[in-house]
Design a protein around this motif. Structure first.
Motif, PDB file in Angstrom:
ATOM      1  N   VAL A 168      -6.944  -6.839   8.127  1.00 56.78           N
ATOM      2  CA  VAL A 168      -5.716  -7.374   6.762  1.00 56.78           C
ATOM      3  C   VAL A 168      -4.544  -6.581   7.453  1.00 56.78           C
ATOM      4  O   VAL A 168      -4.441  -4.986   6.918  1.00 56.78           O
ATOM      5  CB  VAL A 168      -6.199  -7.014   5.239  1.00 56.78           C
ATOM      6  N   ILE A 169      -3.016  -7.076   8.217  1.00 55.92           N
ATOM      7  CA  ILE A 169      -2.109  -5.880   8.392  1.00 55.92           C
ATOM      8  C   ILE A 169      -1.558  -6.950   7.686  1.00 55.92           C
ATOM      9  O   ILE A 169      -0.992  -7.791   7.230  1.00 55.92           O
ATOM     10  CB  ILE A 169      -2.230  -6.057  10.068  1.00 55.92           C
ATOM     11  N   SER A 170       0.195  -5.849   7.642  1.00 51.65           N
ATOM     12  CA  SER A 170       1.449  -6.393   6.504  1.00 51.65           C
ATOM     13  C   SER A 170       1.941  -7.302   7.822  1.00 51.65           C
ATOM     14  O   SER A 170       2.141  -8.717   6.946  1.00 51.65           O
ATOM     15  CB  SER A 170       1.788  -5.717   6.228  1.00 51.65           C
ATOM     16  N   HIS A 171       2.598  -7.147   8.582  1.00 55.28           N
ATOM     17  CA  HIS A 171       3.239  -8.190   9.515  1.00 55.28           C
ATOM     18  C   HIS A 171       3.173  -8.388  11.103  1.00 55.28           C
ATOM     19  O   HIS A 171       3.387  -7.168  11.870  1.00 55.28           O
ATOM     20  CB  HIS A 171       4.680  -7.845   8.856  1.00 55.28           C
ATOM     21  N   ASN A 200       6.464  -6.760  12.560  1.00 55.54           N
ATOM     22  CA  ASN A 200       6.737  -5.672  13.227  1.00 55.54           C
ATOM     23  C   ASN A 200       5.680  -4.958  14.432  1.00 55.54           C
ATOM     24  O   ASN A 200       4.581  -5.212  13.890  1.00 55.54           O
ATOM     25  CB  ASN A 200       6.153  -5.178  11.842  1.00 55.54           C
ATOM     26  N   PRO A 201       6.132  -4.563  15.115  1.00 55.84           N
ATOM     27  CA  PRO A 201       5.761  -4.211  16.460  1.00 55.84           C
ATOM     28  C   PRO A 201       4.054  -3.117  15.927  1.00 55.84           C
ATOM     29  O   PRO A 201       3.594  -2.813  16.973  1.00 55.84           O
ATOM     30  CB  PRO A 201       6.507  -3.530  17.521  1.00 55.84           C
ATOM     31  N   TYR A 202       5.249  -1.722  15.322  1.00 53.71           N
ATOM     32  CA  TYR A 202       3.527  -1.090  14.702  1.00 53.71           C
ATOM     33  C   TYR A 202       2.704  -1.542  13.990  1.00 53.71           C
ATOM     34  O   TYR A 202       1.461  -0.911  14.154  1.00 53.71           O
ATOM     35  CB  TYR A 202       4.343  -0.643  13.009  1.00 53.71           C
ATOM     36  N   PHE A 203       2.903  -2.473  13.844  1.00 51.22           N
ATOM     37  CA  PHE A 203       0.793  -2.713  12.895  1.00 51.22           C
ATOM     38  C   PHE A 203       0.586  -4.007  14.231  1.00 51.22           C
ATOM     39  O   PHE A 203      -0.851  -3.455  14.555  1.00 51.22           O
ATOM     40  CB  PHE A 203       1.210  -3.873  11.684  1.00 51.22           C
ATOM     41  N   PRO A 204       0.979  -4.681  15.045  1.00 49.30           N
ATOM     42  CA  PRO A 204       0.174  -5.081  16.138  1.00 49.30           C
ATOM     43  C   PRO A 204      -0.624  -3.556  16.962  1.00 49.30           C
ATOM     44  O   PRO A 204      -1.717  -3.423  17.746  1.00 49.30           O
ATOM     45  CB  PRO A 204       1.260  -5.850  17.060  1.00 49.30           C
ATOM     46  N   GLU A 205       0.381  -2.503  17.441  1.00 51.25           N
ATOM     47  CA  GLU A 205      -0.273  -0.917  17.649  1.00 51.25           C
ATOM     48  C   GLU A 205      -1.905  -0.911  16.885  1.00 51.25           C
ATOM     49  O   GLU A 205      -2.374  -0.728  17.952  1.00 51.25           O
ATOM     50  CB  GLU A 205       1.370  -0.255  17.580  1.00 51.25           C
ATOM     51  N   VAL A 206      -1.453  -0.940  15.947  1.00 53.48           N
ATOM     52  CA  VAL A 206      -2.469  -0.333  14.964  1.00 53.48           C
ATOM     53  C   VAL A 206      -3.512  -1.143  15.226  1.00 53.48           C
ATOM     54  O   VAL A 206      -4.533  -0.767  15.475  1.00 53.48           O
ATOM     55  CB  VAL A 206      -2.453  -0.141  13.467  1.00 53.48           C
ATOM     56  N   ALA A 207      -3.416  -2.800  14.827  1.00 49.11           N
ATOM     57  CA  ALA A 207      -4.327  -3.420  15.630  1.00 49.11           C
ATOM     58  C   ALA A 207      -4.921  -3.186  16.537  1.00 49.11           C
ATOM     59  O   ALA A 207      -6.933  -2.982  16.588  1.00 49.11           O
ATOM     60  CB  ALA A 207      -4.103  -4.731  15.466  1.00 49.11           C
ATOM     61  N   ALA A 208      -4.539  -2.974  17.916  1.00 49.49           N
ATOM     62  CA  ALA A 208      -5.104  -2.458  18.681  1.00 49.49           C
ATOM     63  C   ALA A 208      -6.007  -1.674  18.904  1.00 49.49           C
ATOM     64  O   ALA A 208      -6.850  -1.409  19.905  1.00 49.49           O
ATOM     65  CB  ALA A 208      -3.398  -1.928  20.080  1.00 49.49           C
ATOM     66  N   GLY A 217      -7.758  -2.105   6.217  1.00 48.84           N
ATOM     67  CA  GLY A 217      -6.364  -1.977   6.096  1.00 48.84           C
ATOM     68  C   GLY A 217      -5.552  -2.606   5.702  1.00 48.84           C
ATOM     69  O   GLY A 217      -5.862  -1.063   4.783  1.00 48.84           O
ATOM     70  N   TYR A 218      -4.358  -2.715   5.610  1.00 51.27           N
ATOM     71  CA  TYR A 218      -3.520  -2.422   4.129  1.00 51.27           C
ATOM     72  C   TYR A 218      -3.152  -2.791   2.786  1.00 51.27           C
ATOM     73  O   TYR A 218      -2.704  -4.179   3.196  1.00 51.27           O
ATOM     74  CB  TYR A 218      -1.920  -2.550   5.254  1.00 51.27           C
ATOM     75  N   PHE A 219      -3.588  -2.425   1.929  1.00 48.38           N
ATOM     76  CA  PHE A 219      -3.533  -3.061   0.762  1.00 48.38           C
ATOM     77  C   PHE A 219      -2.927  -2.121  -0.288  1.00 48.38           C
ATOM     78  O   PHE A 219      -2.814  -0.918  -0.276  1.00 48.38           O
ATOM     79  CB  PHE A 219      -4.897  -2.626   0.437  1.00 48.38           C
ATOM     80  N   ASP A 220      -1.697  -2.725  -0.882  1.00 47.17           N
ATOM     81  CA  ASP A 220      -1.170  -2.250  -1.879  1.00 47.17           C
ATOM     82  C   ASP A 220      -1.670  -1.958  -3.976  1.00 47.17           C
ATOM     83  O   ASP A 220      -0.813  -1.564  -4.175  1.00 47.17           O
ATOM     84  CB  ASP A 220       0.502  -2.694  -1.850  1.00 47.17           C
ATOM     85  N   SER A 221      -3.117  -3.368  -3.489  1.00 47.24           N
ATOM     86  CA  SER A 221      -3.050  -3.258  -5.076  1.00 47.24           C
ATOM     87  C   SER A 221      -4.104  -2.002  -4.990  1.00 47.24           C
ATOM     88  O   SER A 221      -4.760  -1.203  -4.034  1.00 47.24           O
ATOM     89  CB  SER A 221      -4.130  -4.983  -4.469  1.00 47.24           C
ATOM     90  N   GLY A 222      -4.381  -1.521  -6.435  1.00 49.89           N
ATOM     91  CA  GLY A 222      -5.359  -0.529  -6.746  1.00 49.89           C
ATOM     92  C   GLY A 222      -6.580  -0.785  -7.137  1.00 49.89           C
ATOM     93  O   GLY A 222      -7.219  -2.336  -6.671  1.00 49.89           O
ATOM     94  N   ASP A 223      -6.658   0.675  -6.682  1.00 42.94           N
ATOM     95  CA  ASP A 223      -8.622   0.211  -6.617  1.00 42.94           C
ATOM     96  C   ASP A 223      -9.455  -0.528  -7.709  1.00 42.94           C
ATOM     97  O   ASP A 223     -10.576  -0.766  -7.133  1.00 42.94           O
ATOM     98  CB  ASP A 223      -9.072   1.534  -6.708  1.00 42.94           C
ATOM     99  N   GLU A 224      -9.238  -0.966  -8.915  1.00 42.35           N
ATOM    100  CA  GLU A 224     -10.015  -1.769  -9.755  1.00 42.35           C
ATOM    101  C   GLU A 224      -9.894  -3.386  -9.354  1.00 42.35           C
ATOM    102  O   GLU A 224     -10.804  -4.113  -9.182  1.00 42.35           O
ATOM    103  CB  GLU A 224      -9.003  -1.630 -10.909  1.00 42.35           C
ATOM    104  N   LEU A 225      -8.359  -3.231  -8.593  1.00 43.20           N
ATOM    105  CA  LEU A 225      -8.908  -4.809  -7.963  1.00 43.20           C
ATOM    106  C   LEU A 225      -8.984  -5.507  -6.900  1.00 43.20           C
ATOM    107  O   LEU A 225      -9.756  -6.212  -6.724  1.00 43.20           O
ATOM    108  CB  LEU A 225      -6.722  -5.285  -8.486  1.00 43.20           C
ATOM    109  N   LEU A 226      -8.660  -4.427  -5.894  1.00 39.21           N
ATOM    110  CA  LEU A 226      -9.587  -4.300  -4.932  1.00 39.21           C
ATOM    111  C   LEU A 226     -10.925  -4.201  -5.599  1.00 39.21           C
ATOM    112  O   LEU A 226     -11.796  -5.663  -4.475  1.00 39.21           O
ATOM    113  CB  LEU A 226      -9.243  -3.647  -4.152  1.00 39.21           C
ATOM    114  N   ALA A 227     -11.435  -3.443  -5.953  1.00 37.95           N
ATOM    115  CA  ALA A 227     -13.693  -3.685  -5.987  1.00 37.95           C
ATOM    116  C   ALA A 227     -14.109  -5.529  -6.799  1.00 37.95           C
ATOM    117  O   ALA A 227     -14.914  -5.687  -6.476  1.00 37.95           O
ATOM    118  CB  ALA A 227     -13.821  -2.245  -6.754  1.00 37.95           C
ATOM    119  N   GLU A 228     -12.673  -5.579  -7.390  1.00 39.02           N
ATOM    120  CA  GLU A 228     -13.377  -6.841  -8.500  1.00 39.02           C
ATOM    121  C   GLU A 228     -12.741  -7.879  -6.558  1.00 39.02           C
ATOM    122  O   GLU A 228     -14.191  -8.871  -7.198  1.00 39.02           O
ATOM    123  CB  GLU A 228     -11.884  -7.352  -9.040  1.00 39.02           C
ATOM    124  N   HIS A 229     -12.610  -8.051  -6.140  1.00 42.21           N
ATOM    125  CA  HIS A 229     -12.706  -8.991  -4.909  1.00 42.21           C
ATOM    126  C   HIS A 229     -13.526  -8.554  -3.829  1.00 42.21           C
ATOM    127  O   HIS A 229     -13.717  -9.327  -2.739  1.00 42.21           O
ATOM    128  CB  HIS A 229     -11.184  -9.274  -3.979  1.00 42.21           C
TER     129      HIS A 229
END
Length: 336
Positions: free
Chosen positions: A75-78, A81-89, A130-142
């Motif tokens: 999961v990447i943000s944008h 933005n060329p930064y994220f495709p470079e991370v994905a690569a 991936g990149y997630f702004d949500s907190g641990d509790e919400l991430l754990a729920e999903h």
């Protein structure tokens, strides 16, 4: 436990099979896809539950998987933005070395979209990075038990796997370089608002204070994460502080926008004002003047993330030491 009669109203799901077999959803996935490291008796119990419920993996999921292969969701943000495709690569390259597959999802920087991506991918993959702004509790729920590696979040900031960026050291290098060149009035263009400052802003202000420079939080302007945002924010910063002699951008795109605004105002870069970016994108070599930047090794980010996924799939805990950190380095070019 659910039986066939309990799910007549809808198609059986992997959760129904897991409940009937008394195992996790991941164990069902491994049994259905004939993965290694699963007890034969457990596997047969899962398959029997699937037969009882009439469960069939979705056509999409079956098409994504090869026998024995690991599939990772990224999961990447944008994507723009060329930064994220470079991370994905970087992630794709390391995953390919292991014979793994990667499914990429884009969250557009939206909390709702990242949770939607998490919900969707959790039915298709063995682990998520991936990149997630949500907190641990919400991430754990999903997450429903899947291994998760968070990018650009330090191991002290989450209970999940993580790859942190040593922003403090990167900003230390950037400010020290400017100070060594005689700059004392240094501003920053941050990618986050003042009421929710980024770690890069906090690290910048710490370094400014460490050098006893006459600069405070008023020398930081907010910018969207693109060139246009950098142009606008740089104009605001120059209007407020016309005696500015250097600026650090939250990322390289913002720094490019800062250079464009400076040049439009007749300022010479770096003679009148120095500009430093953060991320180390390859595009920094293509502009005039070439961009000095705090470079993050995107390949190392990918390698550490995939290595953690492998550890977690093998039942090991994610690392909590220096192995989970990427330390940037300052690449000095013509802009500063």
């Amino acid at each position: 436990m659910p039986g066939r009669e309990q799910i007549k109203a809808g198609r059986a799901t992997i959760h129904d099979v897991a409940a009937l077999a008394g195992v996790s959803r991941q164990t069902v996935s491994r049994a259905i896809n004939d993965k290694d490291e699963i007890d034969p008796e457990t596997k047969e119990r899962v398959l029997q539950a699937a037969r009882t419920l009439g469960y069939r993996p979705s056509r999409f999921a079956r098409g994504l998987r090869r026998r024995g292969a690991v599939t990772v969701g990224l999961v990447i943000s944008h994507l723009t933005n060329p930064y994220f495709p470079e991370v994905a690569a970087g992630v794709l390259e390391v995953a390919k070395e292991r014979g793994w597959q990667v499914i990429v999802a884009e969250s557009h920087g939206s909390a709702d979209a990242e949770i939607e991506a998490l919900d969707t991918l959790s039915h298709q993959v063995d682990a998520i990075v991936g990149y997630f702004d949500s907190g641990d509790e919400l991430l754990a729920e999903h997450l429903t038990g899947l291994p998760l590696v968070l990018l650009e979040r330090g191991p002290d900031q989450t209970r999940f796997g993580s790859v942190g960026i040593d922003v403090t050291d990167g900003m230390r290098q950037a400010v020290a370089h400017l100070v060594a060149q005689g700059h004392e009035r240094i501003g920053m263009l941050d990618g986050a608002p003042a009421d929710n400052p980024s770690l890069r802003r906090l690290a910048f202000l710490d370094q400014i204070h460490a050098h006893n420079l006459p600069v405070d939080k008023g020398w930081v302007a907010w910018s969207s994460h693109d060139v246009a945002g950098g142009e606008v924010a740089m104009a605001e910063l120059l209007d407020a502080h016309p005696d500015l002699t250097a600026v650090v951008g939250f990322n390289d795109l913002i720094a490019v926008g800062a250079i464009r605004t400076a040049q439009q105002r007749g300022l010479r870069v770096p003679d009148d004002i120095a500009v430093i970016g953060f991320d180390g994108l390859t595009l920094g070599e293509l502009i005039t003047p070439t961009l000095t930047s705090v470079r993050i090794d995107k390949g190392q980010v990918g390698r550490l993330a995939v290595d953690q996924v492998a550890r977690m799939l093998a039942g090991q805990d994610p690392p909590t030491s220096d192995g989970a950190w990427v330390r940037p380095d300052l690449v000095v070019r013509a802009s500063a």
